[in-house]
Enzyme design. Structure first.
Site, PDB file in Angstrom:
ATOM      1  CE  LYS A 155      -4.088  -2.265   0.400  1.00  0.00           C
ATOM      2  NZ  LYS A 155      -5.385  -1.810  -0.568  1.00  0.00           N
ATOM      3  CE  LYS A 181      -4.037  -8.868  -3.513  1.00  0.00           C
ATOM      4  NZ  LYS A 181      -3.546  -8.069  -4.104  1.00  0.00           N
ATOM      5  CG  ASP A 183      -3.576  -3.355  -4.240  1.00  0.00           C
ATOM      6  OD1 ASP A 183      -4.974  -4.294  -3.854  1.00  0.00           O
ATOM      7  OD2 ASP A 183      -3.733  -2.239  -2.994  1.00  0.00           O
ATOM      8  CD  GLU A 184      -7.534  -3.656  -5.607  1.00  0.00           C
ATOM      9  OE1 GLU A 184      -6.647  -4.643  -5.358  1.00  0.00           O
ATOM     10  OE2 GLU A 184      -8.103  -2.875  -5.665  1.00  0.00           O
ATOM     11  CG  HIS A 270      -7.221  -9.147  -6.697  1.00  0.00           C
ATOM     12  ND1 HIS A 270      -8.925  -9.116  -6.949  1.00  0.00           N
ATOM     13  CD2 HIS A 270      -7.062  -9.014  -5.129  1.00  0.00           C
ATOM     14  CE1 HIS A 270      -8.781  -8.058  -5.506  1.00  0.00           C
ATOM     15  NE2 HIS A 270      -7.550  -7.579  -5.160  1.00  0.00           N
ATOM     16  CG  HIS A 303      -9.222 -11.811  -2.673  1.00  0.00           C
ATOM     17  ND1 HIS A 303      -8.707 -10.871  -2.113  1.00  0.00           N
ATOM     18  CD2 HIS A 303      -7.001 -12.622  -3.480  1.00  0.00           C
ATOM     19  CE1 HIS A 303      -7.506 -10.591  -2.548  1.00  0.00           C
ATOM     20  NE2 HIS A 303      -6.494 -11.690  -3.699  1.00  0.00           N
ATOM     21  CE  LYS A 310     -10.724  -3.119   1.699  1.00  0.00           C
ATOM     22  NZ  LYS A 310      -9.663  -2.272   1.312  1.00  0.00           N
ATOM     23  CB  SER A 352      -7.982  -9.898   1.082  1.00  0.00           C
ATOM     24  OG  SER A 352      -6.852  -8.970   1.539  1.00  0.00           O
ATOM     25  N   GLY A 353      -9.255  -7.937   2.829  1.00  0.00           N
ATOM     26  CA  GLY A 353     -10.122  -6.569   3.113  1.00  0.00           C
ATOM     27  C   GLY A 353     -10.275  -6.664   4.187  1.00  0.00           C
ATOM     28  N   GLY A 354      -9.781  -5.011   4.732  1.00  0.00           N
ATOM     29  CA  GLY A 354     -10.076  -4.890   5.604  1.00  0.00           C
ATOM     30  C   GLY A 354      -9.577  -5.559   7.349  1.00  0.00           C
ATOM     31  N   GLY A 376      -3.328  -5.157   4.141  1.00  0.00           N
ATOM     32  CA  GLY A 376      -3.265  -4.364   3.685  1.00  0.00           C
ATOM     33  C   GLY A 376      -2.306  -2.999   4.722  1.00  0.00           C
ATOM     34  N   GLY A 377      -4.100  -2.567   4.911  1.00  0.00           N
ATOM     35  CA  GLY A 377      -3.884  -1.726   5.891  1.00  0.00           C
ATOM     36  C   GLY A 377      -3.417  -1.515   7.029  1.00  0.00           C
TER      37      GLY A 377
END
Ligand code: CAP
Ligand code: MG
Length: 425
Positions: A155, A181, A183-184, A270, A303, A310, A352-354, A376-377
């Site tokens: 990120k 990874k 990002d998409e 992804h 995924h 999130k 993944s995601g949040g 990521g974040g």
């Protein structure tokens, strides 16, 4: 308007053959259409029917290629249709999508249509390649057998230079990530060209391997127009890459098949854009169907949602997708069709995601050990930076597997302690 000819496809006494492709749809008839009639139209338009009888139809076609609506549940707006395998070309997923996921969505007779599940017969499954590595192969490559894998997405999503990208990747691996990874939406923009990024990042990967004594993986995003995609895959193979990544839905099934045919490396899938197909509960297709096709074509990780992060996927959906990805057999229920995988390898589900350390125990409890926990974040936003963020994720995994609460573990692990201060449960 009554379309008598479409009625031909309701055969409630029919029992699907082992070789049939069976599909479950949620059918919401448009005004003026009965449920039964709309279901029959769906079956017809996705196979041999059209809006009127045609003189060119012959008994042989009727005998060998007729789909049967064999199950109707009007209360839940659900129907099941068995399609003879001969309707389809083996090994050609775009053709199957054009039939079953094609015109029927635009018919005036349906107000809503959702492809809820599919049962793929052995002969069709075996006409595709399936995953080359699967969960077992990826674990073997890493030499990690007894814990979820930990991954990160560099990120910000886009904007870093290739050099900066490689540095973030290195720190992530150094801190304990198994996987880094792209990002998409990072491919080969002017600020971060593909080849330069790959070479610098794979060099960082080897360096981190040497320093940590652990094997490391780089999911490099090869998403592009399909000939360029293959060129990028070949570049990665030639220059010591260990995994490729593809945005499978924006690329399309055809390009995914091309990639699978053209690489010896494992494929990370992804699913960017999946919600355009699966988010509206009255339209499109479910993520379960997408996941089954991805496994059939041959991705090694995909995924599937987290239930707690999130993104929007709920627990029940995430668990069912995981089951479809990892089991050799899923049972038929009122809501779902059975699926036998005939030795086609299980796929790693990626949560993944949040994701961040505080929710790791909940995710592992729900999804088990055979997952990739990707943050990521939740790593690069750590107050001490990326390396500490990766450490905190690994610590959260260790604590969970040792059955120790994160708060307790944090007393002796400063990175986790700091992460828990920033992101509460
Ligand atoms: C996660 C992620 C993934 C999403 C996609 C992102 O980043 O990189 O693309 O996980 O959703 O950009 O959002 P964070 P899904 O860890 O920073 O959220 O996995 O559900 O397909
Ligand atoms: Mg992303």
């Amino acid at each position: 308007m009554t379309l008598v000819h479409y009625d031909n496809f309701i055969k409630l006494k029919y029992r699907p053959k082992k070789s049939d492709i069976v599909c479950q749809f949620k059918v919401i008839p448009a005004k003026g259409y009965k449920f039964r009639e709309a279901c029959s139209i769906v079956a017809g338009e996705s196979s041999i029917g059209t809006w009127t009888e045609v003189k060119t139809m012959n008994p042989k076609i009727g005998k060998t290629l007729t789909p049967r609506v064999y199950y109707l549940d009007e209360k839940n707006k659900r129907c099941r249709i068995a399609y003879p395998l001969a309707l389809f070309e083996l090994g050609n997923l775009p053709e199957i999508m054009s039939s079953i996921g094609g015109n029927i969505y635009g018919m005036k007779s349906v107000e809503g249509l959702r492809w809820e599940d599919v049962k793929l017969p052995e002969k069709l499954l075996k006409s595709f390649r399936g995953p080359r590595f699967g969960i077992e192969g990826v674990r073997k490559y890493l030499g990690v057998y007894n814990r979820p894998l930990v991954g990160t997405i560099v990120k910000p999503k886009v904007g870093l230079t290739s050099k900066e990208h490689a540095k973030v990747a290195y720190e992530s691996w150094k801190g304990g990530c198994d996987i880094v990874k792209d990002d998409e939406n990072l491919t080969s923009q002017t600020f971060n060209k593909f080849q330069k990024r790959f070479l610098l990042t794979i060099e960082a990967c080897k360096r981190a391997e040497k320093e940590t004594g652990e094997k490391k993986i780089y999911f490099v995003n090869c998403t592009a127009e399909s000939e360029e995609m293959v060129r990028r895959i070949k570049f990665v193979e030639k220059n010591g890459g260990n995994y490729i990544m593809l945005d499978i839905l924006t690329l399309g099934w055809s390009a995914l098949q091309t990639a699978r045919n053209n690489t010896k490396l494992p494929i990370h899938a992804h699913r960017a854009g999946h919600a355009m197909f699966d988010r509206n509960s009255n339209l499109g297709m479910t993520m379960e169907v997408i996941a089954q096709f991805a496994r059939m074509v041959g991705v090694d990780s995909l995924h599937i949602g987290t239930a707690y992060g999130k993104m929007s996927g709920k627990k029940e959906e995430v668990l069912h997708i995981e089951d479809e990805m990892e089991s050799n057999f899923t049972e038929q229920t009122k809501k779902n069709l059975a699926q036998k995988w005939y030795g086609i390898k299980p796929v790693f589900g990626v949560a993944s995601g949040g994701v961040y350390p505080a929710i790791v125990p909940k995710i592992i409890k729900l999804m088990g050990n055979d997952i990739v926990l990707q943050a990521g974040g939740g790593i690069h936003g750590h107050p001490f930076g990326t390396e500490a963020g990766a450490r905190a994720m690994r610590q959260a995994v260790s604590a969970t597997l040792k059955n120790i609460s994160l708060e307790e573990y944090a007393k002796t692990h400063v990175e986790l302690e700091e992460s828990l201060k920033k992101w509460k449960k």
